[in-house]
Design a protein around this motif. Sequence first.
Motif, mmCIF file in Angstrom:
data_model
loop_
_atom_site.group_PDB
_atom_site.id
_atom_site.type_symbol
_atom_site.label_atom_id
_atom_site.label_comp_id
_atom_site.label_asym_id
_atom_site.label_seq_id
_atom_site.Cartn_x
_atom_site.Cartn_y
_atom_site.Cartn_z
ATOM 1 N N ASN A 1 0.743 -1.078 -0.176
ATOM 2 C CA ASN A 1 0.270 -0.107 0.118
ATOM 3 C C ASN A 1 0.625 0.737 0.211
ATOM 4 O O ASN A 1 0.234 1.988 0.027
ATOM 5 C CB ASN A 1 -0.962 -0.022 1.374
ATOM 6 C CG ASN A 1 -2.005 0.947 1.076
ATOM 7 O OD1 ASN A 1 -2.307 1.868 0.238
ATOM 8 N ND2 ASN A 1 -2.521 1.219 2.271
ATOM 9 N N ILE A 2 2.181 1.208 -0.335
ATOM 10 C CA ILE A 2 3.359 2.383 -0.843
ATOM 11 C C ILE A 2 3.819 2.097 -2.085
ATOM 12 O O ILE A 2 3.300 3.226 -2.906
ATOM 13 C CB ILE A 2 4.582 2.485 0.143
ATOM 14 C CG1 ILE A 2 3.819 2.033 2.654
ATOM 15 C CG2 ILE A 2 4.905 3.080 0.216
ATOM 16 C CD1 ILE A 2 4.890 2.073 2.947
ATOM 17 N N VAL A 3 4.601 1.077 -2.100
ATOM 18 C CA VAL A 3 4.970 1.586 -3.137
ATOM 19 C C VAL A 3 4.010 1.290 -4.311
ATOM 20 O O VAL A 3 4.579 2.205 -5.629
ATOM 21 C CB VAL A 3 6.178 -0.579 -3.602
ATOM 22 C CG1 VAL A 3 6.899 -0.105 -4.908
ATOM 23 C CG2 VAL A 3 6.640 0.045 -2.138
ATOM 24 N N PRO A 4 3.560 1.595 -5.003
ATOM 25 C CA PRO A 4 2.106 1.327 -6.676
ATOM 26 C C PRO A 4 2.067 3.089 -5.933
ATOM 27 O O PRO A 4 1.941 3.533 -7.152
ATOM 28 C CB PRO A 4 0.539 0.645 -5.829
ATOM 29 C CG PRO A 4 1.653 -0.186 -4.703
ATOM 30 C CD PRO A 4 2.302 -0.033 -4.190
ATOM 31 N N TRP A 5 1.496 3.852 -4.869
ATOM 32 C CA TRP A 5 1.389 5.306 -4.950
ATOM 33 C C TRP A 5 2.935 5.674 -5.351
ATOM 34 O O TRP A 5 2.855 7.022 -6.401
ATOM 35 C CB TRP A 5 1.196 5.222 -3.446
ATOM 36 C CG TRP A 5 -0.776 4.662 -3.219
ATOM 37 C CD1 TRP A 5 -0.344 3.823 -2.122
ATOM 38 C CD2 TRP A 5 -1.828 4.174 -3.962
ATOM 39 N NE1 TRP A 5 -1.734 3.533 -2.474
ATOM 40 C CE2 TRP A 5 -2.060 3.954 -3.373
ATOM 41 C CE3 TRP A 5 -2.036 5.030 -5.812
ATOM 42 C CZ2 TRP A 5 -3.908 3.218 -4.020
ATOM 43 C CZ3 TRP A 5 -3.591 4.433 -6.105
ATOM 44 C CH2 TRP A 5 -4.231 3.776 -4.925
#
Lengths: 250, 250, 431, 431
Positions: free
Chosen positions: D141-145
């Motif tokens: 929930n961090i890297v994609p953004w």
Amino acid sequence: GALLRLRTQAAQASTSMPAPLKGLIAAFSAVPDPMLRYKQLLHFAEKLEPLSAEHHTPENKVEGCVSQVWVRGTLQGDGTVAFEAESDSQLTKGLAALLVRGLSGATPDAITALDPSFFEDLGLQQSLTPSRNNGFLNMLLKMQKIAQGLGEGGEGVDPNLPMSQKIEQLLRKEFEPSSLEIHDDSASHAGHRPESAGGGTHFRVEIVSESFEGMNTIKRHKAVYAVLAEQMEPAGTIHALSLSTKTPSD
Amino acid sequence: GALLRLRTQAAQASTSMPAPLKGLIAAFSAVPDPMLRYKQLLHFAEKLEPLSAEHHTPENKVEGCVSQVWVRGTLQGDGTVAFEAESDSQLTKGLAALLVRGLSGATPDAITALDPSFFEDLGLQQSLTPSRNNGFLNMLLKMQKIAQGLGEGGEGVDPNLPMSQKIEQLLRKEFEPSSLEIHDDSASHAGHRPESAGGGTHFRVEIVSESFEGMNTIKRHKAVYAVLAEQMEPAGTIHALSLSTKTPSD
Amino acid sequence: ASSRQVEQSSRGTLTAEEVLGFRDEFPILDQSVYGDKPLVYLDNAATSQKPRRVLRAMEEYYEEYNSNVHRGVHALSAKATDRYEQARDKVAAFVGAGSSRDVVFTRNASEAINLVAYTWGLDNLGEGDEVVLTVAEHHSNIVPWQMLSQRNKFDVKFAGLDPKTQSLDLDGLRNLITPKTKLVSFGHVSNVLGSVNPVEEIVAAARQGAHPDCKILLDACQSVPHMPTSFPDLGVDFAVCSGHKMCAPTGIGFLWGKPEVLEAMPPFMGGGEMIQDVYQTHSTFAKPPGKFEAGTPAICEAIGLGEACDYLAEIGMGRVEEFEHEIGAYMYRELVEKIEGIEIYGPSPDQAPRAALAAFNVEGLHATDVSMILDQYGIAVRSGHHCTQPLHQYLGINASARASLYLYNTKEEVDQFVSKLSETIEFFRGG
Amino acid sequence: ASSRQVEQSSRGTLTAEEVLGFRDEFPILDQSVYGDKPLVYLDNAATSQKPRRVLRAMEEYYEEYNSNVHRGVHALSAKATDRYEQARDKVAAFVGAGSSRDVVFTRNASEAINLVAYTWGLDNLGEGDEVVLTVAEHHSNIVPWQMLSQRNKFDVKFAGLDPKTQSLDLDGLRNLITPKTKLVSFGHVSNVLGSVNPVEEIVAAARQGAHPDCKILLDACQSVPHMPTSFPDLGVDFAVCSGHKMCAPTGIGFLWGKPEVLEAMPPFMGGGEMIQDVYQTHSTFAKPPGKFEAGTPAICEAIGLGEACDYLAEIGMGRVEEFEHEIGAYMYRELVEKIEGIEIYGPSPDQAPRAALAAFNVEGLHATDVSMILDQYGIAVRSGHHCTQPLHQYLGINASARASLYLYNTKEEVDQFVSKLSETIEFFRGG
């Protein structure tokens, strides 16, 4: 895959296992209880000479371990390798100590040829599958890579040199350039690539050489890349190279 | 999911199943052999009145069938619906004929309330799971949607009108605009949306109305969308709406 | 015993007895549908059945060592990691990969193609570039490039068919390849035509005429399950496969890529497993294949795929190919001889070797009607566009019916199919 | 019998006997590692074990009706399609979805988040926009953004923790939300802190203070397996889950979305199943959920997930929550009481209800060393950063060890873990 090929490659050489390592394996496998073997690792960890902080560098770091591990190897006068290591995990440090003891004093060839499967004989009930938390395998592969670099010393370049000097040596030897400039641009990429903060990943090279005569730009670039292939990721640290390749008459 | 809710919604109404449909189900389930039932479908298909080519329109097409199917419904003077249908597959055409026979002459309410599970009683050994190749279910849902539109005739708009006229009727009724322009831009989107080639998917609406007084742009747009909700995808065909909402004093 | 078995089975033509023996490994085949109709499963190009040993390997995983992989140090996690990575080794060996690191697990072949489109494609295809496909491609090898072409403004071109053979028009393809061509992407074997594309010639044409950075992607979904294949030897840059068509479970497929190409690609999905280090401001990424495997992978499914590779390798893919070639030609000839008004798409077995499948239409009948009645007789064939609408448009048809065979299908089943197809036609014509 | 069982089990606290009974359904739990050490599996936050009925449902699929879905008309295909769509119904019911059409199957939760990033995100997040996360998020929930923010040039901000409770600093989060905020994405339950985030308050803050088009995504990986959850009632726009953490197989997860939001989104991957019609020049797309499911789906895995939902629903999620709350608090207190120098991250059970997990460090020891020796005693815990490096950086640590429980764990296992943890510490300190 990777491991299988390592094993095949090393199979013939297994008789040449360094004597200290052989002794350690024998000693470990003689311990009847796995917990005692782990205890033994702790003793090894305690006795390992610390690796001084100046060598806790990205170049020396073993990638892909949950704990932090650094390994350093230097070529001795007698052509053998001396290793040092450090880790913040006691058990990993113990394994590192075992490898430092077992492999220091061996020749680069003997180290490179080593089959990792001896790990299974230690009786530590751990896996040899390549994986990011396989501290042992990653350490051994790092040490083998260092040894290989040291072994190629005559042919290639000193692996302990900064990357910009490696590039310089290799290009001078191959192209005898009339002019050569090498800029390390890594710092400007540190924003999106923290490993670039330490330098050695992004370079701008301006080279003028008669040997480019008669080659178009693509061929010139290919020639440069061929010489630097070993220094490019993943074998080396170069991630990106910006090239200007000219002849004196250009 | 979709089907479960359909069933619950229709459970109470199952007693009101149109008499012709009841008769057809009884006749079908009396046939002892599934192959004979399929044979029966073929006879139905042969006897189905053809749907004239002018009605083979995107609006009448049953989406999501492997074969091509068109269905058309019209409200009769007595408040019941008359259906017509066509398909290039014989068996699908047979199913269409069965539905045309079974549902024509029923009121919109009776059709809308119908529980699709009667299909299982036909003994055709086919599934009722919503799926793109479930010709029967997709046809029935299409007919129910047509019936619903016809049933709301008084309240809403004539479902057989072109979309631009539907928009116009609905907006005039709600906002009593001092000026109203509706442009069908669908054709310019046909490149990436072939269903837009027939129009009815992309509109530019310029409306001036006193009823927007005291509302900011977002609220005005919301008010327009609320009135056109039933015409938007997936219930209707509008895919995109470009709005200009002003008051006479703007 | 197992190694002797390998040796025995690795040579000689598959006998009818051996094929019957295979059927024991596939419990699903021994059943009746609609009460008393013995199932004849001829929908193998859509998905294959799974042998017991693959099911056993998966059961063993869940009953003995199910655990999340890579990050754990405990015993189950270590074993799961071992087996997951061994599965990668098996897959790599099965397709001739130089290293397991060149094999990226995906859900299916569609995801593998989309992975390439969203990484290499998004960064490397732009205005003025051209992508060359063939008109026979599966939607999964068309739509990703179409979607990307709308975003990145390049052109997509389609090579057609040779009208004489209804297989790829190789000269036409060659003419489409220009220095603007940045990608040539095509299926190894057509799932409708049954034709086998000449990979070497296409690769040679692309390497000669296309942009120097042109990549070549091979959709090997319909070849790897049916014939020996070595991706590096074929000279392509990427190849994709679906596990479920090759005796493996659903939910697993893979991308093979040249190592230097995979290395240079940006990551696809972000998340656990594909990172090196994550900070609030930025992240660094793992090396392939980890870089492209975000989140908990389909661990059990990968292990099942590895077991399926072992199963097929032990039978010998050369023998599978030979068997399918023969039974496929038999089906083709029987259909042509015994079914009046049938049109089978693709080359005839006399023109070129073709896959053991037949997509066809019978004059005057809708393909869906045909397959629906065949189903009532217990014969499972597929009808529709088989995810190749442009090919169907090219052939001027809306749909076709397709019977597709695999290593466990018998001549008796083919006979049963042909006979029931006759009855089906009679059902409609006798109306 | 089955319906009576439901009734019996749907009320009252889970008894120790019932929990022992559950264990019979999980054959994997009954084993020893390293010869004679009974396995104590405390790595459930990484992945759960699977009950027999889930394995049976999957076996049944492969042995009786394995077939590709949606497009086929034959009997197996119809049955597979039925069961696949019924599984969607079950999942929808389990998370309170208004319609099955709001449930999109993915490989795992990571893919579900990436799906939103590559569709809604790619089109709607741009320069000047802000995405608000919390520092405790999973990398997925961090890297994609982060990756998207580099492409689309928006900012990503992180809410911190309340130092008193080591749970979310709600006021800090509120301060981050401004009219520039286009996405708020956060985990329901932290996989390290065990804290339960106040979804209602966060949603209210976002709906009041954020951009009117702001979307809210809930990472429900650590909540849905452990407590009753209704996504529509929570007021979020998207929620994601992984099957393998909730008694379901690997290779399956899902995205839930508000129907109007899913409708408006462009497709993600291109390929079979997600199209309406494909032409050489362009394609049209299916409606959700099909629009987002390219290629052959993980059919068997979805069916397994549906069965897992049934299994959990029959036990009753309220009872699971109550049981885990109690045994989790028991583990927390035992650790605090009996382990000198332990630091457990997140709120104490006295401060707030917390998940049945404890991520911890013991003074002077590396987490990996701790878990390695615990493993030798048969205790399976995880160590590392648990895919939450920014949280670990925030807490000023490199790694932690984590014991995480599920409905089949007993107090005796907790006792065994705490006792062996003491021995482990002794092992290092006594050194």
